[in-house]
Motif scaffolding. Structure first.
Motif, mmCIF file in Angstrom:
data_model
loop_
_atom_site.group_PDB
_atom_site.id
_atom_site.type_symbol
_atom_site.label_atom_id
_atom_site.label_comp_id
_atom_site.label_asym_id
_atom_site.label_seq_id
_atom_site.Cartn_x
_atom_site.Cartn_y
_atom_site.Cartn_z
ATOM 1 N N ILE A 135 -28.129 21.252 43.179
ATOM 2 C CA ILE A 135 -28.116 21.171 41.531
ATOM 3 C C ILE A 135 -27.095 20.028 41.388
ATOM 4 O O ILE A 135 -26.029 20.498 41.687
ATOM 5 C CB ILE A 135 -28.274 22.491 40.886
ATOM 6 N N VAL A 136 -27.219 19.277 40.349
ATOM 7 C CA VAL A 136 -26.607 18.273 39.699
ATOM 8 C C VAL A 136 -26.418 18.815 38.336
ATOM 9 O O VAL A 136 -27.152 19.002 37.283
ATOM 10 C CB VAL A 136 -26.919 16.524 39.846
ATOM 11 N N ALA A 137 -25.614 19.649 38.190
ATOM 12 C CA ALA A 137 -24.816 19.801 36.373
ATOM 13 C C ALA A 137 -24.260 18.631 35.595
ATOM 14 O O ALA A 137 -22.745 18.232 35.555
ATOM 15 C CB ALA A 137 -24.203 21.236 36.307
ATOM 16 N N GLU A 138 -24.652 18.870 34.854
ATOM 17 C CA GLU A 138 -24.653 17.382 33.809
ATOM 18 C C GLU A 138 -23.981 17.882 32.583
ATOM 19 O O GLU A 138 -24.904 18.321 31.832
ATOM 20 C CB GLU A 138 -25.431 15.912 34.238
ATOM 21 N N GLY A 139 -22.735 17.294 32.076
ATOM 22 C CA GLY A 139 -22.441 17.686 31.113
ATOM 23 C C GLY A 139 -22.628 16.490 30.196
ATOM 24 O O GLY A 139 -22.544 15.496 29.697
ATOM 25 N N LEU A 173 -23.347 22.722 44.275
ATOM 26 C CA LEU A 173 -23.290 22.371 42.754
ATOM 27 C C LEU A 173 -22.821 20.459 43.177
ATOM 28 O O LEU A 173 -21.570 20.797 43.450
ATOM 29 C CB LEU A 173 -22.565 23.270 41.845
ATOM 30 N N ILE A 174 -23.100 20.183 41.705
ATOM 31 C CA ILE A 174 -22.582 18.773 42.314
ATOM 32 C C ILE A 174 -22.271 18.299 40.870
ATOM 33 O O ILE A 174 -23.256 18.700 39.889
ATOM 34 C CB ILE A 174 -23.776 17.789 42.594
ATOM 35 N N ALA A 175 -21.154 18.409 40.567
ATOM 36 C CA ALA A 175 -20.713 18.105 38.663
ATOM 37 C C ALA A 175 -20.896 16.559 38.295
ATOM 38 O O ALA A 175 -20.560 15.240 39.074
ATOM 39 C CB ALA A 175 -19.227 18.343 38.650
ATOM 40 N N ALA A 176 -21.009 16.504 37.010
ATOM 41 C CA ALA A 176 -21.654 15.201 36.802
ATOM 42 C C ALA A 176 -21.209 15.185 35.386
ATOM 43 O O ALA A 176 -21.614 16.019 34.799
ATOM 44 C CB ALA A 176 -23.310 14.464 36.680
ATOM 45 N N GLY A 177 -20.485 13.587 34.650
ATOM 46 C CA GLY A 177 -19.932 13.674 33.103
ATOM 47 C C GLY A 177 -19.403 13.810 32.776
ATOM 48 O O GLY A 177 -18.025 14.819 33.247
ATOM 49 N N GLY A 178 -18.458 12.578 32.744
ATOM 50 C CA GLY A 178 -17.200 12.089 32.369
ATOM 51 C C GLY A 178 -16.193 12.021 33.704
ATOM 52 O O GLY A 178 -14.839 11.755 33.774
ATOM 53 N N ILE A 179 -16.654 11.865 34.760
ATOM 54 C CA ILE A 179 -16.296 12.125 36.382
ATOM 55 C C ILE A 179 -15.605 10.298 37.093
ATOM 56 O O ILE A 179 -16.564 9.643 36.970
ATOM 57 C CB ILE A 179 -16.484 12.919 37.227
ATOM 58 N N GLY A 180 -14.525 10.094 36.465
ATOM 59 C CA GLY A 180 -14.295 8.594 37.042
ATOM 60 C C GLY A 180 -13.448 7.935 37.777
ATOM 61 O O GLY A 180 -13.037 7.401 38.409
ATOM 62 N N THR A 181 -12.693 9.447 37.836
ATOM 63 C CA THR A 181 -11.131 9.005 38.304
ATOM 64 C C THR A 181 -11.092 10.345 39.585
ATOM 65 O O THR A 181 -11.906 11.987 39.191
ATOM 66 C CB THR A 181 -10.418 9.771 37.094
#
Ligand SMILES: Cc1cc2nc3c(=O)[nH]c(=O)nc-3n(C[C@H](O)[C@H](O)[C@H](O)COP(=O)(O)O)c2cc1C
Length: 317
Positions: A133-137, A166-174
């Motif tokens: 699952i990708v969980a996108e905030g 689980l793959i986290a998405a949203g606001g990650i760029g560092t």
């Protein structure tokens, strides 16, 4: 190795999110060639264009890669047929119910991942039989959940609800953002906005410039009556705001949006009339860089942050 690198057979648990008008074969192959998982964004491709990109991708990399299919896509039957014919191995579905297509994709030997923005959809993903699952905030660029759940809350919530990778998405760029998401229970991350601003992204240079210039408060979740999407506050966004304040219905908003707004903005570089999808992390994106450099910096910062947690007295009390 962790569960995400193992599932996709990649080096680093970093997925480049499928992005309309940004993630063609050039971006996706650059990410895959640098140890992540590149995804073609089928959402902005006619079926035959997708086939072309798949074939170019097959030549551009011998590393694993996949295709993102937004389930709202109008000719979805044709698109799925192409994935089967071209023997695509990894598919990330989004914007819809995973029940309808997951079974067929899996019968054809594909690894299937579905993108969600709330806890309610976790069970639907499990019942459909997805592999991860990708969980996108809330912070994320592109279409988003009505619930406005931030990544910080969403990852922990979904981690409680499922044991799937689980793959986290949203606001990650560092690298620090990546480590934080993994600390909350994610096995990997999906990154969009940062890669939209890469040299290999097919977005227009004016759009990339606009990402660099977008600062704090420069984006907002918009079109909530229709399909919530995080947009840069340009003239088109202001038009939508005004219409919403005046009580516009979903139909009115659909008319205002019309067709091809995202293409106009992201691909053709119309910063006034275009729909400019980007995430809050744009605040921290200050330069257009090649994917190789972006990946190196992410991983360097990730490893340094891990060390810092072990050694810095700030973490010891
Ligand atoms: C320009 C743009 C277009 C996007 N298009 C899609 C898409 O077609 N399908 C999809 O599932 N997600 C789409 N997304 C979301 C990304 O795949 C990714 O999940 C998201 O950008 C992650 O959050 P971030 O922007 O904070 O990195 C898009 C995001 C952006 C910035």
């Amino acid at each position: 190795m962790n569960r995400v690198t193992e599932l996709f057979n990649i080096k680093y648990p970093i997925v480049q999110g499928g992005m309309v008008w940004c993630s063609g074969w050039k971006l996706a192959s650059a990410v895959s060639n640098n140890g992540g998982l590149g995804l073609l964004g089928a959402g902005s491709m006619r079926p035959e264009i997708l086939r072309e990109h798949i074939q170019k991708m097959q030549k551009a990399t011998d590393k694993p890669w996949g295709v993102n299919v937004p389930l709202l896509y109008p000719d979805i039957d044709q698109l799925i047929q192409i994935l089967i014919e071209e023997k695509v191995k990894i598919v990330f579905t989004s914007a819809g119910n995973p029940a309808k297509w997951t079974g067929l994709l899996k019968e054809n030997g594909m690894t299937v991942v579905h993108v969600i923005a709330n806890g309610r959809f976790t069970k639907k993903c499990e019942d459909a039989g997805v592999d991860a699952i990708v969980a996108e905030g809330f912070e994320a660029g592109g279409h988003n959940g009505r619930e406005e759940t931030t990544t910080l809350t969403l990852i922990q919530h979904i981690r409680q609800l499922t044991s799937l990778p689980l793959i986290a998405a949203g606001g990650i760029g560092t690298g620090k953002g990546m480590l934080t998401a993994m600390t909350l229970g994610a096995d990997g991350v999906q990154i969009g906005s940062l890669f939209a601003a890469s040299e290999e992204s097919s977005a227009h240079s004016e759009f990339k410039k606009c990402i660099i210039e977008t600062g704090e408060g420069g984006t907002q979740l918009s079109l909530k009556k229709l399909a919530p999407v995080r947009l840069i506050k340009n003239a088109f966004f202001e038009q939508v705001q005004k219409a919403e304040l005046e009580g516009a219905s979903a139909l009115d908003l659909q008319k205002l949006l019309g067709k091809g707004r995202a293409k106009k903005g992201i691909f053709e570089g119309d910063m006034i009339e275009g729909e400019l999808e980007i995430g809050q992390i744009a605040t921290l994106i200050n330069e257009v860089k090649p994917v190789k450099e972006q990946m190196t910096e992410l991983l360097k910062e990730y490893n340094e942050a891990k060390q810092e947690i072990a050694n810095n007295t700030r973490f010891q009390f």
